[in-house]
Design an enzyme around this catalytic site. Structure first.
Site, PDB file in Angstrom:
ATOM      1  N   SER A 182       0.791  -1.226   0.000  1.00  0.00           N
ATOM      2  CA  SER A 182       0.000   0.000   0.000  1.00  0.00           C
ATOM      3  C   SER A 182       0.821   1.274   0.000  1.00  0.00           C
ATOM      4  O   SER A 182       0.316   2.328  -0.380  1.00  0.00           O
ATOM      5  CB  SER A 182      -0.949   0.006   1.201  1.00  0.00           C
ATOM      6  OG  SER A 182      -0.217  -0.028   2.421  1.00  0.00           O
ATOM      7  N   HIS A 210      -5.416  -3.798  -2.209  1.00  0.00           N
ATOM      8  CA  HIS A 210      -5.165  -2.774  -3.225  1.00  0.00           C
ATOM      9  C   HIS A 210      -5.116  -3.340  -4.640  1.00  0.00           C
ATOM     10  O   HIS A 210      -4.903  -2.586  -5.590  1.00  0.00           O
ATOM     11  CB  HIS A 210      -3.871  -2.023  -2.904  1.00  0.00           C
ATOM     12  CG  HIS A 210      -4.035  -1.001  -1.828  1.00  0.00           C
ATOM     13  ND1 HIS A 210      -4.534   0.266  -2.062  1.00  0.00           N
ATOM     14  CD2 HIS A 210      -3.781  -1.056  -0.503  1.00  0.00           C
ATOM     15  CE1 HIS A 210      -4.561   0.945  -0.924  1.00  0.00           C
ATOM     16  NE2 HIS A 210      -4.120   0.161   0.038  1.00  0.00           N
ATOM     17  N   LYS A 241     -12.189   0.073  -1.143  1.00  0.00           N
ATOM     18  CA  LYS A 241     -11.305   0.808  -2.052  1.00  0.00           C
ATOM     19  C   LYS A 241     -11.926   0.848  -3.447  1.00  0.00           C
ATOM     20  O   LYS A 241     -12.815   1.632  -3.696  1.00  0.00           O
ATOM     21  CB  LYS A 241      -9.910   0.204  -2.012  1.00  0.00           C
ATOM     22  CG  LYS A 241      -9.257   0.353  -0.628  1.00  0.00           C
ATOM     23  CD  LYS A 241      -7.886  -0.263  -0.565  1.00  0.00           C
ATOM     24  CE  LYS A 241      -7.194   0.039   0.769  1.00  0.00           C
ATOM     25  NZ  LYS A 241      -7.887  -0.501   1.949  1.00  0.00           N
TER      26      LYS A 241
END
Length: 393
Positions: A182, A210, A241
Site C-alpha cells: 500500500s 489494493h 477501495k
C-alpha cells in the site's frame, strides 16, 4: 483538581509538532471524487483509494437507495444471532464466484478481515512467515494469535524459503504477503512464495486489498493476474477501495469460511453490514463485470501520471500499480511537500514513520479512473513548481 493521567500524551504530541510531523485531519466537503473540496479548497484529489470512481457510480447509488427503502438503515445484530440477511448471503455467493473460490465471508473492514483471520486460525505453537512490509492489520493479527513471527526482507522469496526450511516440519506455518503493497505500490513475490508454500506445506495467504478492482480480469486481483488460482489458500480483499463502499472479505475453501463463522472475533462480535452497503457491493461486482473499460482508463491514467513524474525527475520507487510514491527521505520534508502541493490545489498526503521507514518518507499519490489528463497535468505542473522550490528536482 485531579491530575490528568493522560498528560504524557500531550508531551508526545508536542514532540511530533517539534519534528514537523504533527498532522490535522483534512475534511472532505463534497463527494469523494477526482476533483473535490477539502478544507474549503478546490483540489485535484490524489489521496483517495476510490480507484474506479465507484463511490458515485449511478448503479451503486440506486442499489443503496432501493435497499434502504426495502430493508431500513441497519440490521441491529451480529451475523450469528439475527444479523444475517439474504443480501449478505448473496454478496458472499457473488464474491466467491468472482474470486473463483468455494466460499467467502464478509467482515466489517479489511483490517478486521486480516487481523481476525490470522488470530483465529493460529495458536502460540504456530509460526507466521511474513514480508517485512506487510500491512499493519496482518502484523496485529499475528500478535493477537501469539504465534511466533518470522520476517523476511521485502519480496525476497529465497529468504522466506531459508526461514521455512529451518522450521520443524510438523509446525503449522502461515506464509503471508500483500498482493499490492500500500505504500510502495509494488507487487508481492506471489508465484515464488506459492512455490515455497507448496514445497514445505505452508498455508499461503495474500492480502489483496489494493489489487481488488485493479489487477486481474475484471479486477479479480493478483491471484488472477499471476494465474495462481488454487495455489493461495486464503485471499483477503476489500470492499472499501475500488469497490467504493465499506468492508473486507476472506475467500477460501468451505472449511476456512465455516471456521471463521465460529472463531473469527470481528465477525462474531460486530453488527453486520447495513443493507444499503451490502446492496452497493453487489452492484459494484456487476459494474466490474459489465464495465471493464473503467479499469482500462485507470491504467491509462496511471501510465500518463507515472511518466510525468519520472520525466520531472522524482523518485517513485518500484511502483507497479496506481499507487505511486514520491519518495523524499525526511518526514518533515514530505509533510512540507504535501502542504505546499495542497496550497497549489493538489491533495496528496505526506507519509512518514512509523507507516514507512524513517529515511523513506514520501507523498503517496493514487490515480483513479475518473481523473482526466487535464487533472493529472495540473497535478504534474504543481509537483514541478513545488519540487523545484524545495530542491527535490
Amino acid at each position: 483538581m485531579r491530575p490528568d493521567p493522560l498528560s504524557f500524551l500531550g508531551d508526545e504530541l508536542n514532540s511530533l509538532k517539534a519534528q514537523g510531523l504533527y498532522r490535522h485531519l483534512r475534511v472532505l466537503h463534497r463527494e469523494q471524487a477526482a476533483r473535490t473540496t477539502v478544507d474549503g479548497r478546490e483540489v485535484v484529489n490524489l489521496s483517495s483509494n476510490n480507484y474506479l470512481g465507484l463511490t458515485t457510480h449511478p448503479r451503486l447509488k440506486q442499489a443503496a437507495l432501493a435497499a434502504l427503502e426495502e430493508f431500513g438503515v441497519g440490521t441491529g445484530s451480529v451475523r450469528t444471532i439475527a444479523g444475517t440477511m439474504a443480501l449478505h448471503m448473496e454478496l458472499e455467493r457473488r464474491l466467491a464466484e468472482f474470486k473463483k473460490t468455494e466460499a467467502v465471508v464478509v467482515f466489517q473492514s479489511g483490517f478486521a478481515a486480516n487481523a481476525g483471520t490470522v488470530a483465529a486460525i493460529l495458536t502460540k505453537d504456530d509460526v507466521v512467515v511474513s514480508d517485512e512490509l506487510n500491512h499493519a492489520s496482518i502484523i496485529d493479527g499475528c500478535r493477537l494469535s501469539k504465534a511466533s513471527i518470522k520476517v523476511f526482507p521485502h519480496r525476497d522469496a529465497a529468504a522466506a524459503r531459508t526461514i521455512v526450511r529451518e522450521l520443524p516440519k510438523t509446525q503449522r506455518k502461515l506464509l503471508i504477503t500483500d498482493g499490492v503493497f500500500s505504500m510502495d505500490g509494488d507487487l508481492g513475490a506471489m508465484a515464488e512464495l506459492c512455490n515455497v508454500a507448496e514445497e514445505f506445506g505452508c498455508i499461503m495467504m495474500v492480502d489483496d486489498a489494493h489489487a481488488s478492482g485493479v489487477f486481474g480480469r475484471n479486477g479479480r486481483g493478483t491471484i488472477d493476474h499471476f494465474g495462481l488460482h488454487g495455489r493461495v489458500d486464503i485471499q483477503v480483499g476489500t470492499l472499501s477501495k475500488a469497490i467504493g463502499a465499506l468492508g473486507g472479505y476472506v475467500a477460501g475453501n468451505n472449511n476456512l469460511i465455516e471456521f471463521l463463522h465460529h472463531r473469527g472475533r470481528p465477525f462474531l462480535f460486530s453488527t453486520s453490514h447495513p443493507p444499503s452497503v451490502t446492496a452497493t457491493c453487489i452492484a459494484a461486482i456487476d459494474v466490474l463485470l459489465d464495465e471493464p473499460q473503467l479499469i482500462d482508463t485507470l491504467w491509462n491514467n496511471t501510465k500518463f501520471f507515472k511518466a510525468g513524474l519520472h520525466d520531472l525527475g522524482f523518485n517513485t520507487g518500484l511502483s507497479q500499480s496506481p499507487i505511486t510514491p514520491v519518495i523524499v527521505g525526511e518526514a518533515s520534508l514530505a509533510m512540507k511537500l504535501s502542504d505546499r502541493l495542497f496550497a497549489e490545489g493538489v491533495f496528496a498526503q505526506g507519509i512518514g514513520f512509523p507507516t514507512v521507514a524513517r529515511d523513506k518518507a514520501r507523498v503517496r499519490t493514487i490515480v483513479t479512473a475518473t481523473h482526466t489528463h487535464q487533472d493529472l497535468q495540473f497535478a504534474l505542473d504543481a509537483f514541478k513548481k513545488v519540487g523545484k522550490e524545495l530542491g527535490l528536482i
